[in-house]
Design a protein around this motif. Sequence first.
Motif, PDB file in Angstrom:
ATOM      1  N   ASN A  16     -24.497  -0.265 -79.959  1.00 51.44           N
ATOM      2  CA  ASN A  16     -24.364  -1.227 -78.912  1.00 51.44           C
ATOM      3  C   ASN A  16     -22.667  -1.490 -78.508  1.00 51.44           C
ATOM      4  O   ASN A  16     -22.362  -1.543 -77.211  1.00 51.44           O
ATOM      5  N   PRO A  17     -21.452  -1.428 -79.097  1.00 50.50           N
ATOM      6  CA  PRO A  17     -20.364  -1.269 -79.086  1.00 50.50           C
ATOM      7  C   PRO A  17     -19.933  -0.508 -77.828  1.00 50.50           C
ATOM      8  O   PRO A  17     -19.304  -0.612 -76.850  1.00 50.50           O
ATOM      9  N   ASN A  18     -20.570   0.631 -78.051  1.00 45.72           N
ATOM     10  CA  ASN A  18     -20.250   1.710 -76.667  1.00 45.72           C
ATOM     11  C   ASN A  18     -20.916   1.397 -75.460  1.00 45.72           C
ATOM     12  O   ASN A  18     -20.379   1.501 -74.466  1.00 45.72           O
ATOM     13  N   VAL A  19     -22.237   0.950 -75.625  1.00 46.45           N
ATOM     14  CA  VAL A  19     -22.783   0.192 -74.417  1.00 46.45           C
ATOM     15  C   VAL A  19     -22.111  -0.847 -73.741  1.00 46.45           C
ATOM     16  O   VAL A  19     -21.823  -1.084 -72.530  1.00 46.45           O
ATOM     17  N   VAL A  20     -21.614  -1.681 -74.710  1.00 50.91           N
ATOM     18  CA  VAL A  20     -20.851  -2.850 -74.134  1.00 50.91           C
ATOM     19  C   VAL A  20     -19.641  -2.322 -73.363  1.00 50.91           C
ATOM     20  O   VAL A  20     -19.197  -2.985 -72.219  1.00 50.91           O
ATOM     21  N   GLN A  21     -18.869  -1.409 -73.930  1.00 51.82           N
ATOM     22  CA  GLN A  21     -17.652  -1.184 -73.195  1.00 51.82           C
ATOM     23  C   GLN A  21     -18.116  -0.361 -72.070  1.00 51.82           C
ATOM     24  O   GLN A  21     -17.416  -0.624 -70.877  1.00 51.82           O
ATOM     25  N   VAL A  22     -18.994   0.579 -71.959  1.00 54.57           N
ATOM     26  CA  VAL A  22     -19.631   1.250 -70.578  1.00 54.57           C
ATOM     27  C   VAL A  22     -20.102  -0.026 -69.688  1.00 54.57           C
ATOM     28  O   VAL A  22     -19.620   0.289 -68.419  1.00 54.57           O
ATOM     29  N   PHE A  23     -20.607  -0.872 -70.198  1.00 53.60           N
ATOM     30  CA  PHE A  23     -21.022  -1.899 -68.998  1.00 53.60           C
ATOM     31  C   PHE A  23     -19.953  -2.607 -68.365  1.00 53.60           C
ATOM     32  O   PHE A  23     -19.946  -2.941 -67.329  1.00 53.60           O
ATOM     33  N   ASN A  24     -18.973  -3.059 -69.408  1.00 51.68           N
ATOM     34  CA  ASN A  24     -17.768  -3.643 -68.871  1.00 51.68           C
ATOM     35  C   ASN A  24     -17.068  -2.890 -67.985  1.00 51.68           C
ATOM     36  O   ASN A  24     -16.249  -3.356 -67.096  1.00 51.68           O
ATOM     37  N   GLN A  25     -17.180  -1.613 -68.164  1.00 44.00           N
ATOM     38  CA  GLN A  25     -16.071  -0.798 -67.250  1.00 44.00           C
ATOM     39  C   GLN A  25     -16.710  -0.650 -66.069  1.00 44.00           C
ATOM     40  O   GLN A  25     -16.128  -0.602 -64.924  1.00 44.00           O
ATOM     41  N   PHE A  26     -18.083  -0.523 -65.808  1.00 43.08           N
ATOM     42  CA  PHE A  26     -18.763  -0.158 -64.447  1.00 43.08           C
ATOM     43  C   PHE A  26     -19.853  -1.195 -63.938  1.00 43.08           C
ATOM     44  O   PHE A  26     -20.085  -1.250 -62.902  1.00 43.08           O
ATOM     45  N   LYS A  27     -19.900  -2.537 -64.868  1.00 41.62           N
ATOM     46  CA  LYS A  27     -20.532  -3.715 -63.962  1.00 41.62           C
ATOM     47  C   LYS A  27     -20.242  -3.983 -62.747  1.00 41.62           C
ATOM     48  O   LYS A  27     -21.268  -4.159 -61.840  1.00 41.62           O
ATOM     49  N   ASP A  28     -18.971  -3.992 -62.439  1.00 42.38           N
ATOM     50  CA  ASP A  28     -18.601  -4.263 -61.033  1.00 42.38           C
ATOM     51  C   ASP A  28     -18.578  -3.351 -59.813  1.00 42.38           C
ATOM     52  O   ASP A  28     -18.171  -3.624 -58.696  1.00 42.38           O
ATOM     53  N   LYS A  29     -19.046  -2.230 -60.444  1.00 40.13           N
ATOM     54  CA  LYS A  29     -19.186  -1.155 -59.491  1.00 40.13           C
ATOM     55  C   LYS A  29     -20.729  -0.715 -59.049  1.00 40.13           C
ATOM     56  O   LYS A  29     -20.820   0.133 -58.115  1.00 40.13           O
ATOM     57  N   ALA A  80     -18.956  10.073 -63.287  1.00 41.48           N
ATOM     58  CA  ALA A  80     -19.279  11.037 -62.266  1.00 41.48           C
ATOM     59  C   ALA A  80     -20.052  10.759 -61.064  1.00 41.48           C
ATOM     60  O   ALA A  80     -19.626  10.941 -60.060  1.00 41.48           O
ATOM     61  N   ILE A  81     -20.742   9.579 -61.359  1.00 41.94           N
ATOM     62  CA  ILE A  81     -21.493   9.038 -60.285  1.00 41.94           C
ATOM     63  C   ILE A  81     -20.667   8.229 -59.355  1.00 41.94           C
ATOM     64  O   ILE A  81     -20.708   8.476 -58.289  1.00 41.94           O
ATOM     65  N   PHE A  82     -19.921   7.158 -59.957  1.00 36.27           N
ATOM     66  CA  PHE A  82     -19.280   6.547 -59.225  1.00 36.27           C
ATOM     67  C   PHE A  82     -17.965   7.017 -58.576  1.00 36.27           C
ATOM     68  O   PHE A  82     -17.573   6.484 -57.654  1.00 36.27           O
ATOM     69  N   SER A  83     -17.480   8.149 -59.224  1.00 39.12           N
ATOM     70  CA  SER A  83     -16.367   8.901 -58.562  1.00 39.12           C
ATOM     71  C   SER A  83     -16.801   9.716 -57.480  1.00 39.12           C
ATOM     72  O   SER A  83     -16.128   9.684 -56.483  1.00 39.12           O
ATOM     73  N   LYS A  84     -17.974  10.160 -57.399  1.00 36.17           N
ATOM     74  CA  LYS A  84     -18.678  11.044 -56.271  1.00 36.17           C
ATOM     75  C   LYS A  84     -18.979  10.038 -55.203  1.00 36.17           C
ATOM     76  O   LYS A  84     -18.623  10.333 -54.133  1.00 36.17           O
ATOM     77  N   GLU A  85     -19.452   8.972 -55.405  1.00 31.09           N
ATOM     78  CA  GLU A  85     -19.464   7.965 -54.474  1.00 31.09           C
ATOM     79  C   GLU A  85     -18.334   7.230 -53.720  1.00 31.09           C
ATOM     80  O   GLU A  85     -18.295   7.082 -52.555  1.00 31.09           O
ATOM     81  N   ALA A  86     -17.323   7.200 -54.702  1.00 30.74           N
ATOM     82  CA  ALA A  86     -15.962   6.750 -53.994  1.00 30.74           C
ATOM     83  C   ALA A  86     -15.508   7.849 -53.077  1.00 30.74           C
ATOM     84  O   ALA A  86     -14.958   7.370 -52.030  1.00 30.74           O
ATOM     85  N   GLY A 141     -20.949   6.873 -70.530  1.00 33.17           N
ATOM     86  CA  GLY A 141     -19.966   6.962 -69.803  1.00 33.17           C
ATOM     87  C   GLY A 141     -19.604   7.996 -68.631  1.00 33.17           C
ATOM     88  O   GLY A 141     -18.897   7.652 -67.693  1.00 33.17           O
ATOM     89  N   LYS A 142     -19.472   9.285 -69.144  1.00 34.77           N
ATOM     90  CA  LYS A 142     -19.280  10.301 -68.396  1.00 34.77           C
ATOM     91  C   LYS A 142     -20.282  10.365 -67.264  1.00 34.77           C
ATOM     92  O   LYS A 142     -19.934  10.702 -66.150  1.00 34.77           O
TER      93      LYS A 142
END
Length: 390
Positions: A283-296, A375-381, A370-371
């Motif tokens: 869960n801590p890893n999922v929380v970190q990923v969620f906070n990193q990408f939730k606004d994207k 990759a997904i959001f970098s490609k979209e950007a 996270g990786k």
Amino acid sequence: MKKFIALALLLLPLGIQAQQAKPNVQVKGTLKNIKDTISIVYANYASNGKRVLDSANVVNGQYSFNIKISEPVRAQLTARNVANKKAKVIARNVASVFLEPGIITVASVDSFTNVSVKGSKAHSEFVKLQAALKPYDDKLEVLYQQYSAQVKNKNKEALDKIENAIDSLDALQREEVYGAYVKQNPNSPIALYALKNYTGYEVIASKVEPFFDLLPAAIKNSTAGIEFKAKIETAKLTDIGREALDFTQNDTLGVPVKLSSLRGKYLLVDFWASWCGPCRRENPNVVQVFNQFKDKGFHIIGVSLDQPNAKEKWMKAIHDDKLTWTHVSDLQFWNNEVAKLYGIQSIPQNLLLDPDGKIIAKNLRGEALGKKLEAIFSKEAKENAPKVNK
């Protein structure tokens, strides 16, 4: 490390029933030179898709079972002393025996688990398979001991490393022993048993179905064969590239949430439970990923396999682990309707959906989640970046 959680399935009371049909297997057991006092032996096995628990009293070092089965099955025999019901079951008082129609003799010498079995071709094949597994099991036992030690030390980094080692060795064992056995012995009475172990608790249809097709019609059309084929068909429905099966389940406030209502973002469907140790450590890893990408454009829906009357534990885990996303559950443990719909047999498991609701990845944990999103959001950007005319 799904093996730890999945093994709990073996301990669940899966429709335990009394014997009613006419027996076609007679098990005759004898005990010799055993130090432990044994007054009763239990037999736990599957019959017609349900778990059965039988018992037999030990008289003058002998016991017997009369059992009805339609196909070879693995039975777990457990020896107990009814005068000491609180005593823990120890390894030397548990034995696995493959049963098939006929008269089967089981002789335990020096310890209950040291059994010699006659009258069962299935058990003879099982012994060969166990011998092939031993080098891997010995290494896994060392890793399990290391894991237990690190749980006490609460060393997450060490736990993650050991979990990865266990998963890698387990995968190797499945390929080199179980998979090889099915290829070489498709007509064996334990071929389906070996195939189930090769498959593990995540059915990958494209990988498993070719092995299933090797089996003879008699095994395919058995009760266990038909059940396994159904799991393959369910797995096909959740293959990468397929549209995720829609479902509706209540959130923590009792409000129905429909999966398809969350489309428009990349969505992680996360199967977990408050009682699941590996889930909570992830869960801590999922929380970190969620906070990193939730606004994207990323969101999560957690599907909990918490038990009936355990809503407070579910809610507490959400709060303690800071899981600030959508949560649903019917609090039906392994009978969770969404878990059954998706063929979930172990946790943690997850599926990553694209904004249109199609499955684009499965079981992304640790750094992999996270990786993948990076990759997904970098490609979209890059695709959405203004083009500069030269």
